[in-house]
Design an enzyme around this catalytic site. Structure first.
Site, PDB file in Angstrom:
ATOM      1  N   LYS A  55       0.791  -1.230   0.000  1.00 58.76           N
ATOM      2  CA  LYS A  55       0.000   0.000   0.000  1.00 58.76           C
ATOM      3  C   LYS A  55       0.829   1.289   0.000  1.00 58.76           C
ATOM      4  O   LYS A  55       0.429   2.315   0.519  1.00 58.76           O
ATOM      5  CB  LYS A  55      -0.998   0.028   1.189  1.00 58.76           C
ATOM      6  CG  LYS A  55      -1.761  -1.234   1.419  1.00 58.76           C
ATOM      7  CD  LYS A  55      -2.249  -1.907   0.162  1.00 58.76           C
ATOM      8  CE  LYS A  55      -3.343  -1.180  -0.559  1.00 58.76           C
ATOM      9  NZ  LYS A  55      -3.680  -1.863  -1.844  1.00 58.76           N
ATOM     10  N   THR A  58       2.589   0.774  -5.040  1.00 65.85           N
ATOM     11  CA  THR A  58       3.115  -0.263  -5.943  1.00 65.85           C
ATOM     12  C   THR A  58       2.489  -0.172  -7.332  1.00 65.85           C
ATOM     13  O   THR A  58       3.203  -0.087  -8.341  1.00 65.85           O
ATOM     14  CB  THR A  58       2.833  -1.672  -5.370  1.00 65.85           C
ATOM     15  OG1 THR A  58       2.916  -1.636  -3.961  1.00 65.85           O
ATOM     16  CG2 THR A  58       3.789  -2.704  -5.955  1.00 65.85           C
ATOM     17  N   HIS A 110       7.222  -7.445  -2.608  1.00 62.32           N
ATOM     18  CA  HIS A 110       7.065  -6.838  -1.279  1.00 62.32           C
ATOM     19  C   HIS A 110       8.089  -7.440  -0.311  1.00 62.32           C
ATOM     20  O   HIS A 110       7.952  -7.296   0.901  1.00 62.32           O
ATOM     21  CB  HIS A 110       5.672  -7.136  -0.710  1.00 62.32           C
ATOM     22  CG  HIS A 110       4.546  -6.369  -1.327  1.00 62.32           C
ATOM     23  ND1 HIS A 110       4.638  -5.062  -1.715  1.00 62.32           N
ATOM     24  CD2 HIS A 110       3.258  -6.741  -1.594  1.00 62.32           C
ATOM     25  CE1 HIS A 110       3.463  -4.664  -2.198  1.00 62.32           C
ATOM     26  NE2 HIS A 110       2.616  -5.660  -2.142  1.00 62.32           N
TER      27      HIS A 110
HETATM   28  P1  A3P Z   1      -5.157   4.674  -0.870  1.00 60.86           P
HETATM   29  O1  A3P Z   1      -5.752   3.406  -0.362  1.00 60.86           O
HETATM   30  O2  A3P Z   1      -4.671   5.570   0.236  1.00 60.86           O
HETATM   31  O3  A3P Z   1      -6.031   5.391  -1.830  1.00 60.86           O
HETATM   32  P2  A3P Z   1      -0.291  -0.331  -3.516  1.00 60.86           P
HETATM   33  O4  A3P Z   1      -0.360  -0.260  -4.976  1.00 60.86           O
HETATM   34  O5  A3P Z   1       1.092  -0.385  -2.970  1.00 60.86           O
HETATM   35  O6  A3P Z   1      -1.158  -1.415  -2.983  1.00 60.86           O
HETATM   36  O7  A3P Z   1      -0.845   1.053  -2.945  1.00 60.86           O
HETATM   37  C1  A3P Z   1      -2.188   1.397  -3.135  1.00 60.86           C
HETATM   38  C2  A3P Z   1      -2.326   2.863  -2.786  1.00 60.86           C
HETATM   39  O8  A3P Z   1      -1.733   3.667  -3.828  1.00 60.86           O
HETATM   40  C3  A3P Z   1      -3.791   3.275  -2.695  1.00 60.86           C
HETATM   41  O9  A3P Z   1      -3.839   4.283  -1.684  1.00 60.86           O
HETATM   42  C4  A3P Z   1      -4.030   3.833  -4.088  1.00 60.86           C
HETATM   43  O10 A3P Z   1      -5.129   4.693  -4.191  1.00 60.86           O
HETATM   44  C5  A3P Z   1      -2.706   4.579  -4.319  1.00 60.86           C
HETATM   45  N1  A3P Z   1      -2.496   4.882  -5.741  1.00 60.86           N
HETATM   46  C6  A3P Z   1      -2.530   4.041  -6.793  1.00 60.86           C
HETATM   47  N2  A3P Z   1      -2.373   4.711  -7.949  1.00 60.86           N
HETATM   48  C7  A3P Z   1      -2.243   6.012  -7.611  1.00 60.86           C
HETATM   49  C8  A3P Z   1      -2.068   7.233  -8.372  1.00 60.86           C
HETATM   50  N3  A3P Z   1      -2.025   7.245  -9.694  1.00 60.86           N
HETATM   51  N4  A3P Z   1      -1.987   8.406  -7.688  1.00 60.86           N
HETATM   52  C9  A3P Z   1      -2.044   8.420  -6.341  1.00 60.86           C
HETATM   53  N5  A3P Z   1      -2.216   7.307  -5.571  1.00 60.86           N
HETATM   54  C10 A3P Z   1      -2.316   6.128  -6.201  1.00 60.86           C
END
Ligand code: A3P
Length: 303
Positions: A55, A58, A110
């Protein structure tokens, strides 16, 4: 002695995961043998590994990297989703044959630094490590778990916070992950990028990543990467936003992978007392490192 709530949660956790070499993994997707095999994976000089604590941005960085590294993805001629373009090394969901993938290969992980393919420590290949402020990463993790069928999510945020601080979640504790990578960065050919810096200046981050990867894109190509990597556009990009996952893996009726995409959302969930407690833990565990964390930016919505 009657089991406490905490014991019950640990049992739930143990029923779907296993602990190996210090951290939890999901039983359904990997095994100790598989994790061991990753350490011996053969590395090519032009391999790129995207590594994050869950989160932390990625899928965002997968989108940026796949767009930078593949013209076909940029111009829309190659209809392959980002999970296939940048497969996980510790969870081989699709039985991908890593050896037969053409160079330059892009992988996602991860894993903590000490479980990564050994050759990376000899500065072969490149690692892009993305780090997000832990309050936002954990809030995002909590919401994400609610979308995972078959995983009994801690029933409230407070319990999840306790578990995650003590590392009793898949991928272990944020503190161990980030501290491990940060303090061993000299061993790797690595670029550390912060989620918040991508938010502040996406274009500058794209340029920085291009420079690290020795990839030269003209201004028009950079514009395309930036445009396709905005939160708004990724929300509708089915190759990038993980809506391609089946509901058995991610129940899209319960939320969205791209949820809010902002810095400082922790304020909507953490109480003042929880935040103060977290700051104390942060100081104890990370206080000696010269790492700067951005806890908030002045913004309301993702762009
Ligand atoms: P939130 O749950 O705070 O919205 P991962 O990919 O590591 O699982 O992380 C997911 C997080 O990255 C989520 O955060 C998601 O919304 C955010 N995310 C993904 N794409 C994004 C983008 N283009 N701009 C900003 N945040 C992004």
């Amino acid at each position: 002695m009657a089991p406490t709530d905490q014991d019950a949660l640990d049992e739930d956790m143990m029923s779907i995961s296993f602990k190996y070499k210090g951290i939890y993994f999901t039983k359904k997707y990997t095994s100790p043998e598989y994790i061991d095999a990753v350490e011996h994976m053969e590395i090519r000089d032009n391999d790129v590994f995207l590594v994050t604590y869950p989160k932390s941005g990625t899928v965002w960085t997968q989108q940026i990297l796949t767009l930078i590294m593949n013209e076909g993805h940029r111009n829309g001629t190659e209809q392959i989703n980002n999970m296939e373009r940048a497969p996980w090394i510790e969870n081989n969901f699709h039985n991908v044959d890593f050896k037969s993938r053409p160079s330059p290969r892009l992988f996602t992980s991860h894993l903590p630094y000490y479980l990564m393919p050994k050759d990376l420590r000899f500065r072969m290949g490149k690692v892009v490590y993305v780090c997000r402020n832990p309050k936002d990463a954990l809030v995002s993790y909590y919401h994400f778990l609610r979308m995972r069928p078959g995983i009994k999510c801690p029933e409230n945020w407070e319990k999840f916070l306790d578990l995650s601080i003590s590392g009793k979640v898949v991928c272990g504790s944020w503190f161990d992950h980030v501290r491990g990578w940060y303090t061993h960065k000299e061993d790797f050919n690595i670029l550390i990028v912060k989620y918040e810096e991508i938010k502040k200046d996406l274009r500058a981050t794209v340029r920085k990543i291009c420079k690290f990867l020795d990839i030269s894109l003209d201004d028009e190509a950079i514009d395309i990467v930036v445009e396709k990597a905005t939160f708004k556009n990724m929300k509708h990009d089915s190759l990038a936003n993980y809506t391609f996952l089946p509901n058995e893996l991610l129940d899209k009726n319960k939320g969205a992978f791209l949820r809010k995409g902002i810095v400082g959302d922790w304020k909507n969930l953490m109480t003042v007392a929880q935040s103060e407690m977290f700051d104390k833990v942060y100081k104890e565990k990370m206080g000696d490192l010269p790492m700067k964390i951005t806890w908030e930016l002045n913004e309301e919505t993702a762009s």
